[in-house]
Design an enzyme around this catalytic site. Structure first.
Site, PDB file in Angstrom:
ATOM      1  N   HIS A 257       0.845  -1.124   0.095  1.00 21.41           N
ATOM      2  CA  HIS A 257       0.108  -0.023   0.213  1.00 21.41           C
ATOM      3  C   HIS A 257       0.908   1.275   0.114  1.00 21.41           C
ATOM      4  O   HIS A 257       1.557   1.540   0.982  1.00 21.41           O
ATOM      5  CB  HIS A 257      -0.888   0.065   1.197  1.00 21.41           C
ATOM      6  CG  HIS A 257      -1.855   0.926   1.170  1.00 21.41           C
ATOM      7  ND1 HIS A 257      -3.034   1.063   0.347  1.00 21.41           N
ATOM      8  CD2 HIS A 257      -1.828   2.357   1.970  1.00 21.41           C
ATOM      9  CE1 HIS A 257      -3.681   2.377   0.460  1.00 21.41           C
ATOM     10  NE2 HIS A 257      -3.049   3.116   1.590  1.00 21.41           N
ATOM     11  N   ASP A 259       0.841   5.283  -0.231  1.00 20.13           N
ATOM     12  CA  ASP A 259      -0.025   6.491  -0.051  1.00 20.13           C
ATOM     13  C   ASP A 259       0.387   7.424  -1.116  1.00 20.13           C
ATOM     14  O   ASP A 259       1.653   7.461  -1.047  1.00 20.13           O
ATOM     15  CB  ASP A 259      -0.225   6.880   1.293  1.00 20.13           C
ATOM     16  CG  ASP A 259      -1.113   6.133   2.079  1.00 20.13           C
ATOM     17  OD1 ASP A 259      -2.037   5.663   1.661  1.00 20.13           O
ATOM     18  OD2 ASP A 259      -0.545   5.592   3.226  1.00 20.13           O
ATOM     19  N   ASP A 369      -8.018   1.280   2.267  1.00 19.30           N
ATOM     20  CA  ASP A 369      -7.651   2.364   3.275  1.00 19.30           C
ATOM     21  C   ASP A 369      -8.331   3.678   3.249  1.00 19.30           C
ATOM     22  O   ASP A 369      -7.844   4.549   3.640  1.00 19.30           O
ATOM     23  CB  ASP A 369      -5.886   2.670   3.267  1.00 19.30           C
ATOM     24  CG  ASP A 369      -5.368   3.309   4.287  1.00 19.30           C
ATOM     25  OD1 ASP A 369      -5.915   3.242   5.503  1.00 19.30           O
ATOM     26  OD2 ASP A 369      -4.548   4.292   4.161  1.00 19.30           O
ATOM     27  N   HIS A 582      -6.782   9.397  -0.709  1.00 16.86           N
ATOM     28  CA  HIS A 582      -7.379   9.305   0.562  1.00 16.86           C
ATOM     29  C   HIS A 582      -6.438   9.997   1.644  1.00 16.86           C
ATOM     30  O   HIS A 582      -6.855   9.722   2.815  1.00 16.86           O
ATOM     31  CB  HIS A 582      -7.725   7.890   0.828  1.00 16.86           C
ATOM     32  CG  HIS A 582      -6.747   7.048   0.997  1.00 16.86           C
ATOM     33  ND1 HIS A 582      -6.407   6.068  -0.139  1.00 16.86           N
ATOM     34  CD2 HIS A 582      -5.903   6.702   2.039  1.00 16.86           C
ATOM     35  CE1 HIS A 582      -5.438   5.152   0.220  1.00 16.86           C
ATOM     36  NE2 HIS A 582      -4.853   5.602   1.391  1.00 16.86           N
TER      37      HIS A 582
END
Ligand SMILES: [Zn+2]
Length: 1066
Positions: A257, A259, A369, A582
């Protein structure tokens, strides 16, 4: 014969632990043998740069000698190292690693190519060679050191603001002989230890593991490699005792993951992708069964552009099915705030990228997420050809445990998608026994399904799977007492559920509300404001460019010299979509991220302005080859419905002499005329550009505003509303006029508590500062009642537009000014607000206590609406004390209601008939400066007879967010206003016979063909037959989906549309 002691579980477990410990007995334990010999590097040279420069550019610099112990900085700078390595000849035939720890992230480059990421937290070795050859003892390696670690540059805790003073010290730089047998034995011992420890005492498998690991340790003489083989066999015997057929199967997928921006800026993310994915590609070369699922087309696009060799490897492993694109979206966006069209564009740009580059479309939406999931997502997914969804974030909910891990999720229009939450509650597993056991124990849908997903690899800051994770999963893949493990893609996983017994699965209807992080609807107000503005602006730009193209084509009989600016629009949409990531749109990033975000928004605003300017000129110029120097004001309506409202003109734009100056009624109404501007009431059809002179309403006196002032009270009245305010600008009475019964309505405002009451709350969360507002903030409500300037009539006022002004002190540091406006014929009172805000952990809201008796409150969401409770009956209801809505929220009882509209806010709360709009927060981490400074925004209150649908609340809110434009254009020649073909330029482009259905989007098709895409949306929540009429003549009409794939052909522009349904038609 040896005496066999009684085996004590705790001491045996600790014996195993110490045997492989990196901290205890490291001079003699097994781990001490992992690197049998070490050697210094021949030389370390260094070159520092401020920017993120390429290796080729760095190589032009002057590298100077440096050494271990040296500290590097400042934060976010880049340091290139050139390492000269000479492997001792005696190490021939063995595996040699380069060990590097610069206290930061880094990327290894060999022969000019990026080969593997490093970071001080989880990866400090690079396998220089699996087998040393005599001819290859000398190596040159480059290291690109980034002065940040996996989680940025924060200090103490990861959500603390940046520490820009820190430096990064080179702690380790050497080569070492790697013993793979020891590595494997460590994993054996660790895994057996974990099984013995994690399985309960009542499980005999726990004791079997305990005795096995104990026997292994007895067998191993760490100095004597000949003892290793037997120990390995002992472990193998255990791991090869297989499971029964009924065992739960875990589908393990490698994942990183990353970001797209968070505690680091976008530019660092580009390098994070290279560091993470290069590690993954090296693992794929070694382990052909290993699969890695990877989302976010934007990150792929960056790597394609910046790292061609990594991109080539990715393409290769996408073809072998190991590197698996998932998600189908441009980025993993916020799940609450983006509007419906932006959500569709996430899929459109994401899926088109994956299709173009790899020939695949993702079958699942991937959003592990994000901070809550809109009730419209199932519909948007289905509209974009996606039927499966994966997330895990709802495991973070504070109060209520979500009852499922595998279920059908149903959206507001009845669309259903198969949904899975990995029951290990994480997207960064390490392949550990305890995680596998949690996965099966926690799984809520036992009996309904017998499989679950397991995402392993370091995440958030990226870096992904490591070899030891694969080693653990390999040992446990079919080991009695633990779930079965398959390394697989998400497609294989979802296909298995679909093949199991899908009719047993339960169904969840409505939003997936996260009972945490609900401050993110409000934090970083400026980003939210730009987001709203740019979403609307891009759609307006597409519409006007399409209209220009159409008009030009009609003039030129099908051929046009105007090129629809598709490439530019694509680039601008992608900037908007990127900022919807996000941690950006929710406001939970560090300050430097928002510098980039605001610059991107500014680029969208200025580019759209220029595209619109060109489009309008082409649209008009297309009518005539003549160019007139005399410009005339035109009104532009980019909304899909006719409008009647007041606009403000400069005198230059005025289509006629200034309106007769009438004296305003009331004691304080000393103003008779405008200063530099005038207000005029206009009306215009949907999707239309029309001379302003033809839009003005001849007799404006009926709808005009009167003002009465008595004591503390000011009353404004037009033909629709009567609003009473006190001297603090608070609304004490609000009535709307019913033209059918010729009566004023019931009172909309609670007589005890005035509306438009500002409130200040304490806002100290438990941990996640920018993210969380806690339920206890509600207990700290403080009304703001200190006037700086009591309510007075603004100089700008005239009978078409009355503006009152008030200023209030919020605290010793913060204050607000507000203009309260009622215009001729307007169904709402508007509040234009400017706030100077310098608070610390305070939350500002504005409150509307209504007289409405209702069980639910209705909120505008992506392209529809959602009802949520107006009470705190259950723990599920009260946990939703702060919710996300878009342009409006409405409290209605039968026949009457009150709506609150806004132009850039997303946080609401409603309980017992009191509707509150969240305005500003003041968290200090991870951005110490978040929301400090001056803010401007508008909201409005609209009482209405009938339902909000009948009262036109949806249209009013859309208009509120998209003011009519006045532009100066050359006058139109008569032949084009009423041409023979009937396609008059003054006519509406599209009209629909029902206000229930709105056109959501008009654009040219993605494939570049002369095709117009029109997306219709049922907005009232009921079935309807809708007919689209247009001044254009179509050769073909098709129904298409969000990806513009054609579904069927229609003969007529008339459709039966189900509640909340979206329909695209090219
Ligand atoms: Zn994230």
């Amino acid at each position: 014969m040896d005496h066999v002691p009684f085996k004590h579980k705790r001491t045996t477990l600790e014996r195993a632990e110490k045997f492989i410990s990196p901290h205890y007995f490291t001079d003699i334990n097994l781990r001490s043998r992992l690197y049998r010999e070490r050697g210094a590097l021949t030389s370390i040279k260094h070159f520092a740069v401020q920017d993120r420069v390429s290796l080729n550019k760095a190589l032009q610099g002057h590298f100077k000698k440096t050494c271990i112990g040296e500290a590097f900085g400042p934060v976010w700078s880049t340091h290139w190292f050139e390492l000269e390595v000479t492997i001792p000849a005696s190490w021939q035939g063995q595996e040699v690693h380069l060990l590097w720890d610069s206290g930061s992230e880094a990327l290894v480059w060999v022969q000019g190519q990026p080969v593997q990421g490093l970071n001080s937290d989880s990866r400090t070795s690079y396998p220089l060679t699996r087998k040393v050859e005599a001819s290859k003892l000398h190596h040159i390696v480059h290291i690109e050191m980034a002065c940040n670690h996996l989680f940025g540059i924060g200090n103490l805790a990861l959500v603390k603001p940046e520490d820009d003073q820190r430096t990064f010290t080179l702690k380790q730089a050497e080569i070492a002989l790697f013993d793979r047998d020891v590595y494997n034995l460590i994993l054996d011992v660790e895994t057996l230890h974990d099984i013995a420890k994690e399985l309960p005492d009542c499980n005999q498998r726990s004791y079997q593991a305990l005795y096995t690991v104990n026997e292994m340790i007895n067998q191993i003489e760490v100095q004597d490699r000949s003892t290793y083989k037997r120990a390995q066999e002992i472990a193998q015997e255990f791991f090869q005792q297989t499971n029964g057929e009924s065992q739960h199967t875990v589908y393990a997928m490698g994942h990183a993951h990353i970001d797209t921006a968070w505690l680091w800026p976008y530019d660092e993310t580009k390098r994070k992708c290279a560091r993470s994915w290069s590690c993954t590609l090296r693992l794929m070369e070694k382990y052909p069964d290993f699969t890695f699922v990877c989302s976010q087309a934007q990150q792929y696009a960056w790597v394609k552009q910046l790292y061609p060799s990594i991109w080539e490897d990715i393409c290769k492993f996408v073809r072998t099915g190991q590197f698996v694109p998932v998600g189908g979206t441009w980025v993993e966006m916020d799940g609450n705030i983006p509007n419906g069209e932006a959500c569709i564009r996430q899929f459109l740009y994401g899926q088109n990228f994956f299709q173009k580059e790899f020939g695949v479309k993702c079958k699942e939406f991937w959003l592990p997420d994000t901070f809550g999931y809109s009730a419209q997502f199932p519909q948007i997914m289905r509209h974009c050809g996606v039927s499966r969804f994966l997330t895990q974030k709802l495991s973070w909910s504070l109060v209520n445990k979500f009852p499922h891990h595998t279920f059908y999720w149903e959206g507001i229009d009845g669309s259903v998608v198969l949904t899975h939450f990995p029951p290990g509650d994480s997207y960064e597993m390490k392949g550990k026994v305890q995680e596998l056991l949690k996965t099966i124990h926690n799984f809520k849908d036992k009996g309904r399904s017998n499989c679950s997903a397991f995402l392993f690899g370091y995440g958030d800051g990226g870096h992904g799977p490591r070899e030891d994770m694969l080693g653990r999963l390999e040992r446990l893949k079919d080991c009695d007492g633990l779930p079965k493990i398959k390394l697989a893609s998400s497609d294989a996983f979802f296909s298995n559920i679909e093949a199991e017994r899908p009719n047993r699965l339960c169904r969840w209807r409505g939003e997936l509300y996260l009972e945490l992080h609900n401050g993110t609807y409000t934090t970083w107000a400026k980003v939210k404001k730009y987001n709203r503005q740019c979403e609307i602006l891009l759609q307006e730009t597409e519409l006007l460019c399409t209209m220009a193209w159409v008009q030009r084509s009609m003039q030129k009989s099908g051929s046009t010299d105007y090129h629809y600016p598709k490439a530019k629009l694509d680039a601008l949409w992608k900037l908007l979509l990127l900022n919807q990531f996000h941690d950006v749109l929710p406001g939970s990033s560090i300050n430097m991220v928002f510098h980039d975000a605001i610059n991107f928004y500014k680029e969208i605003v200025s580019s759209c302005a220029s595209l619109i300017n060109t489009a309008l000129r082409i649209y008009h110029g297309a009518c005539t080859e003549r160019h007139s120097p005399d410009l005339e004001p035109f009104l532009v309506n980019t909304q899909p419905f006719a409008r009647r409202e007041v606009i403000k003109l400069s005198h230059l734009d005025s289509p006629r002499p200034s309106p007769k100056r009438r004296k305003l009624a009331g004691a304080d109404a000393s103003l008779e005329e405008d200063n530099d501007a005038t207000h005029v009431e206009v009306q215009i059809p949907s999707y239309c550009v029309k001379p302003l002179s033809e839009c003005t309403i001849p007799d404006q006196s009926k709808s005009q505003v009167t003002i009465e002032r008595e004591d503390d009270q000011t009353v404004l009245t037009n033909d629709k509303l009567k609003v009473t305010m006190d001297s603090l600008g608070r609304v004490t009475s609000l009535l709307c006029y019913d033209a059918v019964t010729n009566r004023w309505s019931q009172e909309a405002i609670d007589s005890v508590h005035p509306a438009n009451q500002f409130l200040l709350y304490d806002d100290v969360p438990l941990y996640w500062d920018a993210w969380d507002v806690m339920d206890y903030h509600l207990e700290t409500r403080k009304p703001i009642v200190t006037p700086i300037q009591r309510l007075r009539v603004d100089e700008d006022s005239n009978p078409t537009h009355v503006s009152l002004e008030v200023s209030l002190q919020i605290s010793d540091k913060s204050y607000l000014q507000q203009k309260i406006i009622l215009e001729a014929g307007s169904p709402f009172v508007r509040f234009d607000t400017e706030i100077t805000w310098h608070e610390n952990r305070k939350f500002l809201k504005v409150e509307f206590p209504t007289t409405i008796h209702a069980t639910e409150c209705t909120y505008d969401i992506q392209s529809g609406f959602l009802r949520r409770p107006n009470h705190f009956n259950t723990s599920w209801d009260s946990a939703r004390f702060e919710v996300c809505g878009h342009k409006w929220a409405d409290l209605s009882e039968h026949g009457f209601g009150v709506s609150v509209l806004n132009n850039c806010k997303y946080g609401y709360s409603a309980v017992d008939g009191i509707l509150r709009l969240s305005l500003l927060r003041s968290p200090k981490s991870p951005d110490f400066k978040a929301d400090m400074g001056v803010h401007t925004f508008s909201y409005a209150v609209m009482p209405h007879n009938g339902s909000f649908q009948e009262a036109g609340v949806i249209q009013a809110a859309n208009s509120f967010n998209c003011p009519l434009r006045v532009v100066d254009l050359p006058p139109l020649p008569t032949d084009l206003i009423e041409p023979k073909e009937g396609a008059g330029i003054n006519k509406s482009l599209f009209e629909i016979n029902t206000s229930q259905v709105l056109v959501q989007t008009v654009k040219m098709a993605e494939d570049g063909s002369p095709t117009i895409i029109v997306r219709l949306n049922e907005t009232f929540g009921g079935s309807v037959v809708a007919t689209l009429t247009s001044k254009l003549k179509f050769t073909d009409v098709h129904v298409c989906d969000g990806l513009e794939d054609l579904h069927n052909e229609d003969k007529e522009l008339e459709w039966h549309i189900r509640p909340h349904y979206s329909k695209g038609t090219p």
